[in-house]
Design a protein around this motif. Structure first.
Motif, PDB file in Angstrom:
ATOM      1  N   ARG A  42       0.838  -1.182   0.000  1.00  0.00           N
ATOM      2  CA  ARG A  42       0.000   0.000   0.000  1.00  0.00           C
ATOM      3  C   ARG A  42       0.876   1.235   0.000  1.00  0.00           C
ATOM      4  N   PRO A  45      -1.045   8.453   0.386  1.00  0.00           N
ATOM      5  CA  PRO A  45      -1.091   9.582  -0.551  1.00  0.00           C
ATOM      6  C   PRO A  45      -0.162  10.717  -0.121  1.00  0.00           C
TER       7      PRO A  45
ATOM      8  N   ASP B 266      -8.238  -2.563   6.869  1.00  0.00           N
ATOM      9  CA  ASP B 266      -7.240  -1.637   6.326  1.00  0.00           C
ATOM     10  C   ASP B 266      -7.658  -1.048   4.982  1.00  0.00           C
ATOM     11  N   GLU B 267      -8.414  -1.836   4.200  1.00  0.00           N
ATOM     12  CA  GLU B 267      -8.904  -1.334   2.916  1.00  0.00           C
ATOM     13  C   GLU B 267      -9.636  -0.003   3.105  1.00  0.00           C
ATOM     14  N   LEU B 270      -7.047   2.622   5.808  1.00  0.00           N
ATOM     15  CA  LEU B 270      -5.806   3.134   5.216  1.00  0.00           C
ATOM     16  C   LEU B 270      -6.021   3.617   3.786  1.00  0.00           C
ATOM     17  N   PRO B 272      -6.713   5.985   0.652  1.00  0.00           N
ATOM     18  CA  PRO B 272      -6.252   7.357   0.426  1.00  0.00           C
ATOM     19  C   PRO B 272      -7.310   8.429   0.721  1.00  0.00           C
ATOM     20  N   TYR B 276      -8.732   9.027   5.665  1.00  0.00           N
ATOM     21  CA  TYR B 276      -8.705  10.334   6.338  1.00  0.00           C
ATOM     22  C   TYR B 276     -10.089  10.722   6.843  1.00  0.00           C
ATOM     23  N   PHE B 364       0.983   6.078   9.868  1.00  0.00           N
ATOM     24  CA  PHE B 364       1.147   5.853   8.428  1.00  0.00           C
ATOM     25  C   PHE B 364       0.414   6.931   7.627  1.00  0.00           C
ATOM     26  N   ASP B 367       2.087  10.610   8.210  1.00  0.00           N
ATOM     27  CA  ASP B 367       3.529  10.795   8.055  1.00  0.00           C
ATOM     28  C   ASP B 367       3.903  11.977   7.169  1.00  0.00           C
ATOM     29  N   SER B 368       3.257  12.049   6.009  1.00  0.00           N
ATOM     30  CA  SER B 368       3.658  13.075   5.060  1.00  0.00           C
ATOM     31  C   SER B 368       3.380  14.476   5.604  1.00  0.00           C
TER      32      SER B 368
END
Lengths: 74, 630
Positions: A42, A45, B266-267, B270, B272, B276, B364, B367-368
């Motif tokens: 995975r 984004p 998780d699908e 997590l 995209p 969120y 996870f 992080d960004s």
């Protein structure tokens, strides 16, 4: 090939690490050792990290680290 | 008898520890939940046993401060036996540490934990074959259900040293042996067994290389060995291959059916986009559960106050005694009626969050974004712990390896409103003005943290390292653990905050009685005027340095009101906002300051303390100005 360039869910074998990989010690401890097979599960984004599946456990690693792991297709 | 519990992160050491020694070590489902060691004592078969729960470590070559603490304790405390906890569901990786521990040459037992999870994954382990291949007694356990724990301790009492002394190939062993002999002949005292130092130095672990470098003869030997063994990589590779061999010899893997539930969750979590959205919804839900759980009690307590007030007024005629007793009762009432109702639901949710495995997934997802404020995803852990209490939050920064990043994380974690500050936000803003405004304050808090992080990132030069950790599987939190863990956290409030509050309440009554208040207020007057707050509140802010809850609970008393519900009559909406914003950011409480000092030393602590007061003052002042304009 670098790990970051491999496709999601494509199994690859770790060949080695590029020099200057500051996280090499931890990668080895987490089981990312030359010779093992892993796959990207995975991608987060916004240029976020990726989850790699290896020997039954999941590891999160940043893209910068994934650029320094050399892999080959199998 | 002194026994150590050691194992890789998140393998269940603390769970085993808590089963034996009572709940003393916070257990949770993410790697790095334990960052300092905990000692517990208990009796088993009439023997007094001292059990030490060490922070998890992947290997004896430490990587962060928590792991260093573990290895240091292992080397300096004289343990009679080592219990190596091994997660059966990720056994290959765990065996690496087991093989390293064998070279310590101490009596040792392996606790093969999470047998149930391994089974679910389709892994079946033949215990006798595993014992056979590592030469150490193995006891299967399911720590969560207390299965096999007694067998484990009996085995530990009669534990033997590992049978196998040599685990690597002859060629490697001879290299290790010669360096080990060299160290033995040159050095008189070493903090670790010479064999372990030899192995780790050849592998290139800097701390062990340094030890070898003190002995020039050994240093030369090390250098040639490292060249011959491809910089030590041969040892690492061989150990890994050995682990795989052991696994293949002693375990069978059946195909597990279909996609595990964990993957399905998780699908969504997590995803995209949905990831969120879920994160946001989960946090909003937590807010409302805490608010709805706490606010009815706050209304109730009002009746209690007016009742006791009348009763005391009519029955006690000595004015001094009256103010003393009233002070004490107000203190207890405020603590039980206002703080506890918000704290209990909050800690229950925090415990569930920690045990479910979701925290690592937030790391996870975030992080960004976290890179923009000078840290990376791992700092999510201290941040979320920060909503509980700043003390464990600052301690949790031990899992962050980089010094600069550790400082930024500790700085930002102290700005996060802890449970004590949450009682102020809930009890004042949400209760009197409305829950939506409280949410706005939480968002404001995040914005301030974002700005502070961006500034810190600019001021402190350096590159932020990248995220790297293993994600734990989802686990269902058990009712028992949730209750015990919540009680463990509430205990601190009951035993520390309530006495402080009662004491503070009495002191405040006395100050009032002897008319001291005007002197104290005189000092504070200019500052309070700047923020547009009543002068009488100044003293409350001083008490808040001890415990943040006190700011809310003593507010009514300081304003000379009989109950908290009258606060809205004395303070305008504007003043409630300004006060809450100030309390949300100003000065870490004493316990946090002392923890900061331990983790990031004096300079950092002073910097954080001073900046927090500055941030609080500036923001409260801006809020005051905005209200003036409106």
């Amino acid at each position: 090939m670098r790990l970051i360039d491999s496709k999601v869910l494509q199994e690859v074998r770790v060949v080695g690490f590029e020099s200057g990989c500051r996280s090499k010690e931890r990668l080895l401890q987490l089981g990312i050792v030359p010779g093992v097979i892993l796959k990207i599960k995975r991608l987060a984004p916004f240029a976020g990290p990726l989850i790699v599946s290896i020997e039954g456990s999941d590891v999160v690693l940043g893209r910068g680290i994934a650029k320094k792991i050399i892999v080959e297709e199998i | 008898m002194k026994i150590a519990l050691i194992g890789q992160p998140n393998c269940g050491k603390s769970t085993i520890f808590n089963q034996l020694a009572g709940y003393k070590s916070i257990s949770a489902n993410f790697p790095g939940a334990t960052v300092s060691y905990t000692i517990g004592k208990f009796y088993f078969q009439n023997k007094s046993i001292e059990l030490v729960d060490l922070p998890g470590t992947y290997s004896l070559s430490w990587y962060d401060d928590a792991e260093k603490e573990s290895v240091k304790a292992l080397a300096s405390m004289d343990f009679d036996c080592i219990i190596n906890v091994l997660d059966a569901s990720t056994i290959t990786r765990g065996l690496e540490l087991t093989l390293e521990l064998i070279s310590l040459d101490k009596p040792m037992v392996v606790a093969l934990n999470m047998m149930d999870e391994a089974k679910k994954k389709g892994i079946e382990i033949d215990i006798s074959k595993l014992e056979d291949s590592i030469g150490v007694k193995v006891i299967p356990v399911i720590a969560k259900q207390a299965k096999g724990i007694k067998d484990l301790i009996s085995a530990a009492l009669t534990a033997q040293k590992p049978i196998k002394r040599c685990i690597y190939s002859k060629r490697l062993e001879s290299f290790i042996e010669s360096l080990e002999q060299c160290l033995k002949s040159q050095a008189t005292t070493l903090i670790l067994p010479p064999k372990l130092i030899a192995i780790k130095a050849i592998e290139g672990f800097s701390a062990c290389e340094e030890i070898v470098s003190w002995y020039p003869k050994c240093q030369d030997l090390l250098e040639t060995t490292r060249v011959l063994l491809n910089n030590g990589a041969e040892i690492t590779k061989e150990r890994h291959a050995l682990c795989l061999d052991i696994f293949e010899y002693s375990a069978k893997v059946k195909d597990s059916k279909g996609l595990p539930i964990s993957e399905k969750i998780d699908e969504i979590l997590l995803h995209p986009i949905w990831g969120y959205v879920s994160l946001f919804l989960i946090f909003i839900a937590i807010f409302f559960i805490v608010f709805e759980g706490g606010s009815p009690f706050e209304s109730l307590i009002d009746k209690f106050f007016s009742f006791t007030d009348e009763y005391l007024q009519s029955n006690i005629h000595n004015a001094f005694l009256l103010s003393l007793i009233k002070g004490a009762i107000d203190g207890i009432g405020a603590a039980i009626g206002i703080a506890l109702p918000y704290l209990v639901p909050f800690f229950v949710i925090l415990s569930i969050l920690e045990d479910s495995g979701y925290l690592s997934r937030i790391a996870f997802l975030m992080d960004s974004l976290m890179h923009k404020i000078g840290v990376h995803g791992t700092s999510v852990i201290p941040f979320i712990m920060g909503y509980g209490c700043s003390v464990p939050a600052v301690m949790a920064t031990r899992i962050i390896r980089d010094k600069r990043e550790k400082f930024i994380s500790a700085f930002l974690a102290t700005l996060i409103p802890c449970a004590a500050r949450t009682t102020v936000i809930m009890g004042l803003v949400a209760f009197f003005i409305g829950p939506v405004y409280a949410i706005l304050l939480y968002l404001l808090n995040l914005v301030v943290i974002g700005i502070a992080g961006t500034i810190l990132k600019k001021i402190l030069p350096g590159i932020s390292p990248e995220i790297l950790f293993d994600i734990p599987p989802y686990r269902t939190p058990t009712l028992k653990t949730t209750i015990i863990k919540t009680w463990y956290r509430i205990k601190d409030f009951v035993y520390v905050a309530i006495p402080l509050l009662v004491g503070g309440s009495i002191v405040l009554s006395l100050i009032d009685y002897f008319n001291f208040a005007k002197y104290i207020n005189y000092v504070f007057a200019p500052f309070m005027e700047l923020l547009g707050l009543p002068v009488a509140i100044g003293i409350v802010l001083i008490f808040g340095i001890f415990k943040k809850e006190l700011t809310l609970l003593m507010l009514a008393q300081a304003l000379g009101l009989s109950s908290i519900s009258a606060v809205s009559k004395m303070l305008s909406v504007e003043q409630i906002f300004v006060f809450t914003i100030f309390v949300m950011f100003y000065i870490p409480c004493l316990a946090t300051i002392s923890t900061l000092y331990r983790e990031i030393r004096l300079k950092g602590t002073i910097l954080i303390t001073v900046s927090s007061v500055l941030i609080a003052t500036v923001l409260a002042f801006i809020a005051h100005l905005i209200f003036l304009v409106i």
